[in-house]
Write an enzyme that holds these catalytic residues in place. Structure first.
Site, PDB file in Angstrom:
ATOM      1  N   CYS A  66      -2.788   1.602   6.900  1.00 51.31           N
ATOM      2  CA  CYS A  66      -2.894   1.001   8.237  1.00 51.31           C
ATOM      3  C   CYS A  66      -3.366   1.997   9.282  1.00 51.31           C
ATOM      4  CB  CYS A  66      -1.556   0.387   8.649  1.00 51.31           C
ATOM      5  SG  CYS A  66      -0.179   1.543   8.536  1.00 51.31           S
ATOM      6  N   GLU A  84       9.230   3.743  14.163  1.00 53.19           N
ATOM      7  CA  GLU A  84       9.915   4.142  12.937  1.00 53.19           C
ATOM      8  C   GLU A  84       9.829   5.650  12.791  1.00 53.19           C
ATOM      9  OE1 GLU A  84       9.454   0.100  10.271  1.00 53.19           O
ATOM     10  OE2 GLU A  84       8.058   1.744   9.868  1.00 53.19           O
ATOM     11  N   GLY A  94       2.834 -11.135  11.095  1.00 53.89           N
ATOM     12  CA  GLY A  94       3.873 -10.642  11.985  1.00 53.89           C
ATOM     13  C   GLY A  94       4.178 -11.619  13.109  1.00 53.89           C
ATOM     14  N   PRO A  99      10.072  -6.799  -1.267  1.00 49.35           N
ATOM     15  CA  PRO A  99       8.852  -6.021  -1.482  1.00 49.35           C
ATOM     16  C   PRO A  99       7.642  -6.924  -1.687  1.00 49.35           C
ATOM     17  CG  PRO A  99      10.116  -6.126  -3.515  1.00 49.35           C
ATOM     18  CD  PRO A  99      10.923  -6.860  -2.471  1.00 49.35           C
ATOM     19  N   ARG A 127      -8.194   8.193   1.833  1.00 45.95           N
ATOM     20  CA  ARG A 127      -6.838   8.224   1.272  1.00 45.95           C
ATOM     21  C   ARG A 127      -6.464   6.825   0.810  1.00 45.95           C
ATOM     22  NH1 ARG A 127      -1.193   8.844   4.089  1.00 45.95           N
ATOM     23  NH2 ARG A 127      -2.316   7.991   5.867  1.00 45.95           N
ATOM     24  N   GLU A 157       4.579  -8.747  -3.450  1.00 47.03           N
ATOM     25  CA  GLU A 157       4.527  -9.307  -4.808  1.00 47.03           C
ATOM     26  C   GLU A 157       3.685  -8.453  -5.749  1.00 47.03           C
ATOM     27  OE1 GLU A 157       1.281 -11.327  -2.345  1.00 47.03           O
ATOM     28  OE2 GLU A 157       3.394 -10.805  -2.085  1.00 47.03           O
ATOM     29  N   SER A 179       0.960  11.533   9.578  1.00 45.90           N
ATOM     30  CA  SER A 179       2.273  10.942   9.320  1.00 45.90           C
ATOM     31  C   SER A 179       3.266  11.972   8.783  1.00 45.90           C
ATOM     32  CB  SER A 179       2.148   9.793   8.317  1.00 45.90           C
ATOM     33  OG  SER A 179       1.333   8.764   8.838  1.00 45.90           O
ATOM     34  N   SER A 221       0.219  -7.596   8.181  1.00 44.98           N
ATOM     35  CA  SER A 221      -0.846  -8.039   9.079  1.00 44.98           C
ATOM     36  C   SER A 221      -0.292  -8.543  10.400  1.00 44.98           C
ATOM     37  CB  SER A 221      -1.674  -9.133   8.416  1.00 44.98           C
ATOM     38  OG  SER A 221      -0.945 -10.349   8.384  1.00 44.98           O
ATOM     39  N   THR A 222      -1.115  -8.457  11.436  1.00 39.97           N
ATOM     40  CA  THR A 222      -0.718  -8.962  12.750  1.00 39.97           C
ATOM     41  C   THR A 222      -0.481 -10.464  12.704  1.00 39.97           C
ATOM     42  OG1 THR A 222      -1.916  -7.186  13.886  1.00 39.97           O
ATOM     43  CG2 THR A 222      -1.447  -9.178  15.154  1.00 39.97           C
ATOM     44  N   ALA A 223      -1.318 -11.186  11.985  1.00 39.17           N
ATOM     45  CA  ALA A 223      -1.181 -12.642  11.913  1.00 39.17           C
ATOM     46  C   ALA A 223       0.161 -13.049  11.316  1.00 39.17           C
ATOM     47  CB  ALA A 223      -2.326 -13.238  11.099  1.00 39.17           C
ATOM     48  N   GLU A 261       5.394  -3.335  12.408  1.00 42.93           N
ATOM     49  CA  GLU A 261       4.301  -2.367  12.251  1.00 42.93           C
ATOM     50  C   GLU A 261       3.144  -3.151  11.680  1.00 42.93           C
ATOM     51  OE1 GLU A 261       1.617  -0.411  10.541  1.00 42.93           O
ATOM     52  OE2 GLU A 261       3.148   0.351   9.160  1.00 42.93           O
ATOM     53  N   ASN A 298       0.802  -1.233   0.000  1.00 42.46           N
ATOM     54  CA  ASN A 298       0.000   0.000   0.000  1.00 42.46           C
ATOM     55  C   ASN A 298       0.831   1.278   0.000  1.00 42.46           C
ATOM     56  OD1 ASN A 298       0.780  -0.676   2.640  1.00 42.46           O
ATOM     57  ND2 ASN A 298      -0.947   0.418   3.545  1.00 42.46           N
TER      58      ASN A 298
END
Length: 533
Positions: free
Chosen positions: A338, A511, A287, A227, A332, A229, A494, A283-285, A304, A203
């Site tokens: 996220c 970050e 991660g 990166p 946006r 896919e 941001s 995603s949290t999963a 993140e 994204n």
């Protein structure tokens, strides 16, 4: 564990369910979208050409300062039309291992460069991004679907991290600590951790790389970038500019891979003993799986992960500003960030007025189309699965009593109507899981305590937003929200100068800002004894 990684990377929610709407609502929606997307069918079947300077359109992997081919290739598609843009080298675990080895070798010399030398190289890389910002933006628009205006904004945002960390490289200070002993001096030095694996999402295909890599290189680390896919072209263009900037061979490596090979590449990047650090956005999963893979070699990790941002509008708010903030935060990148506002809570006293003004703003400001069209404000979602997920959430909400005030349907391809839901309740799917699409569900609340309770009733906490003109309430709510970042009367927060990161299951570490570089350093204690003072 490897098979679990494969499963999580392949398993995405999908549904063929479509929401039911009343005849009156359907008529209103048709009128709305005749204004919103009068030429969308023509857009879908028109041929768009990705026209960028040849050196920036790279399709091979980049390892140890060389462009490398793999045994096979995979297609990169324009999400707006489904047209093939390019075929990119499909790197596997072998190429990933080559990249790690190259990064480890390069680290031995890169860590010895001066902070000023690293600073100058990062600044030159930034300047080259600015020189080629139009072409870099075109790559983002065509592979990611963003509008050109947003893509230009991302290039500016992306390059700002190289500029920021070029300056932070020279401010990586250590400490001299007062010693309790007369014959000793105590020093604390910051040193780079080593090779960092950088795994990034689709994204923000440029900015998510530079936010991590800028800090890593400034600290003296070397990197291997994997990166997404869907969007490898932006990463490879960054590699081309890094080479032009004079970044030494092996310091910055890119291994693009298909969806099928991503798990095996990820396994190498998270388990190889030469890798000291992993940084992941996604995603949290996924991660959690990467953290488990990294645990065997006790790697440093920055994560993140998922967000589910609340957006609270209190009775004291300036409603016009709250509406503008809602539009900016929610729509946006067509809702695919996220930190997008995901759950909207509006106090009873202004609930109806907010919905009325928000609907009017959607009517006048949103237009679907291809991102290269200057009139477009809303591009496609990244793929059909993403559109189906939004449809599923809308269908669930309607079945439980929500009203569709705007939109509600999936269109051709991966386009989704920007959707406004009223009478939403907290038992609906859209308030319990992240959407990642142009769905704006509005929940009514009565008291500040009620709003905070439902806003904090989530296992993630990345960003949160609220609108109020009551100064005491602003302090109370800002401190009480269980998130890592808070936007107060502001929907876009941001910037490279401020930290980025969440709490709970939204991740680990920070970050950007002056804190970002610390994710890539170890602090070494030196006791200098035997002194005659």
């Amino acid at each position: 564990m490897f098979h679990l990684l494969c499963l999580l990377l392949f398993l995405l929610p999908s549904s063929n369910m479509y929401p039911g709407v009343s005849a009156v609502c359907a008529f209103r929606t048709r009128c709305f979208f005749r204004r919103l997307l009068p030429d969308l069918p023509a857009v879908m079947h028109r041929h768009y050409t990705l026209d960028v300077a040849a050196p920036l359109l790279r399709t091979q992997g980049y390892v140890d300062g060389r462009w490398i081919s793999a045994a096979s290739v995979f297609p990169v598609l324009d999400p707006a039309t489904g047209q093939e843009l390019a075929r990119v080298s499909d790197c596997g675990p072998g190429e990933a291992k080559q990249a790690v080895d190259a990064a480890y070798k390069a680290f031995q010399s890169w860590k010895g460069t001066t902070a000023k030398e690293r600073s100058l190289l990062l600044r030159k890389w930034h300047d080259l991004m600015m020189l080629h910002k139009e072409d870099l933006a075109k790559l983002i628009t065509f592979e990611c679907g963003k509008t050109m205006r947003e893509s230009i904004g991302e290039v500016m945002y992306s390059s700002s991290f190289l500029e920021w960390f070029s300056e932070e490289a020279r401010r990586m200070y250590g400490d001299i600590v007062p010693s309790p002993f007369k014959d000793r001096k105590i020093l604390q030095l910051k040193q780079p951790v080593g090779v960092a694996s950088i795994i990034t999402p689709w994204n923000f295909p440029s900015a998510m790389i530079t936010r991590k890599v800028g800090a890593a290189l400034a600290a003296g680390c070397t990197v291997v970038v994997k990166p997404a896919e869907d969007t490898p072209l932006s990463a490879l263009a960054l590699a081309e500019l890094a080479e032009q900037a004079g970044i030494p061979a092996g310091v910055f490596n890119v291994v693009p891979s298909s969806r099928e090979k991503t798990p095996s590449v990820g396994h190498v990047l998270c388990t190889d003993p030469l890798v000291a650090k992993i940084s992941f956005t996604g995603s949290t999963a996924t991660g959690k799986v990467l953290l488990k893979l990294a645990a065997d070699t006790v790697k440093r990790a920055s994560m993140e992960l998922g967000g589910h941002a609340p957006f609270i509008v209190f009775d004291s708010a300036d409603v016009d500003k709250a509406v503008a903030g809602a539009i900016a935060s929610k729509f946006r990148n067509s809702g695919q960030t996220c930190v997008c506002a995901n759950r909207f809570f509006v106090q009873s006293g202004i609930y109806d007025l907010f919905l009325e003004k928000l609907g009017q703003a959607m009517d006048s400001e949103l237009r679907l189309g291809h991102g290269s069209d200057p009139e477009t404000t809303q591009g496609p979602l990244i793929n059909v699965r993403a559109a189906e997920k939004v449809v599923n959430q809308v269908s669930d909400a309607v079945s439980l009593g929500a009203k569709v005030l705007r939109g509600g349907k999936r269109l051709e391809g991966s386009f989704m109507e920007p959707t406004l839901l009223a009478d939403v309740t907290t038992d609906m799917l859209c308030t319990r899981e992240e959407t990642f699409g142009p769905l704006l569900p509005v929940v009514r609340f009565n008291t500040e305590e009620e709003a905070l309770a439902i806003a904090n009733a989530s296992n993630v906490g990345l960003a949160g937003y609220f609108y109020s003109q009551d100064v005491s309430q602003i302090w109370r709510v800002a401190e009480a929200l269980e998130v890592g970042m808070v936007g107060i009367n502001e929907g876009i927060i941001s910037t490279s100068e401020a930290l980025f990161g969440g709490v709970k299951q939204s991740g680990l570490g920070r970050e950007g800002s002056n804190h970002g570089i610390n994710e890539y350093v170890e602090v070494k204690y030196m006791c200098f004894g035997g002194l005659k003072l």
